[in-house]
Write an enzyme that holds these catalytic residues in place. Sequence first.
Site, mmCIF file in Angstrom:
data_model
loop_
_atom_site.group_PDB
_atom_site.id
_atom_site.type_symbol
_atom_site.label_atom_id
_atom_site.label_comp_id
_atom_site.label_asym_id
_atom_site.label_seq_id
_atom_site.Cartn_x
_atom_site.Cartn_y
_atom_site.Cartn_z
ATOM 1 N N SER A 196 -4.125 4.675 4.314
ATOM 2 C CA SER A 196 -2.742 4.245 4.117
ATOM 3 C C SER A 196 -2.367 4.041 2.655
ATOM 4 C CB SER A 196 -2.466 2.951 4.886
ATOM 5 O OG SER A 196 -2.943 1.841 4.191
ATOM 6 N N LYS A 198 -3.103 -3.638 0.060
ATOM 7 C CA LYS A 198 -1.712 -3.193 0.169
ATOM 8 C C LYS A 198 -0.922 -3.606 -1.076
ATOM 9 C CE LYS A 198 -1.664 -1.472 4.384
ATOM 10 N NZ LYS A 198 -3.133 -1.403 4.432
#
Length: 222
Positions: A142, A180
């Site tokens: 991701s 993230k």
Amino acid sequence: MLTLKQHELLCFIHRRLEESGVSPSFEEMKEALDLKSKSGIHRLINALEERQFIRRLPNRARALEVLKLPEGLDRVKDPAPAAPQKVPEIPVAANDVVDIPLHGRIAAGVPIEALEGQNMLSVPAALLGSGEHYALEVAGDSMIEAGILDGDFALIQRTEVARDGQIVVALIDDNEATLKYFRREGPRVRLDPANSTYEPQIYDASQVRVQGKLAGLLRRYN
């Protein structure tokens, strides 16, 4: 005989140790000597170490000890005399490494449990700045649009605070960790992937605890 830059760096390190007891960071050394990159600092550090003017303390990214100063330089009261005549500098390979803890795998997709381990990872010192660091092996895809791939080693600077837009290790509900982009949205925190096929993760601020921010990446090619 030391070169001008070697002499300047040795005196700068000595002054900082005398003033604060902590050796300067590579960024501070680069700025003090008006160099364009940290690679020049690494060459100078290697040269001073080879000439036994300084030594690096093991397993620490920012720990230098001055062993001696140039002849005629008073160790305490005169740390910055006139520089000697400049001579050509001999290039030295920037091959210094430090060992940092390797704490298992971290998801770059959905959160997974953060594993703690006792393994160590050898990392080029040029990839690290000041502060304490650890490494996590990346699992998932991701963050591929940020150049972070499955199997990479994320080099993390320990911190509990982060600015919007920084890539962080976020611990969720004190149980699961993920890598993230960090953003605040009022009372909530949004953790953004760097892959258009993934959705952002939104949590109450009380659920999220920053455990570090990305300082660099290490990739192995088999």
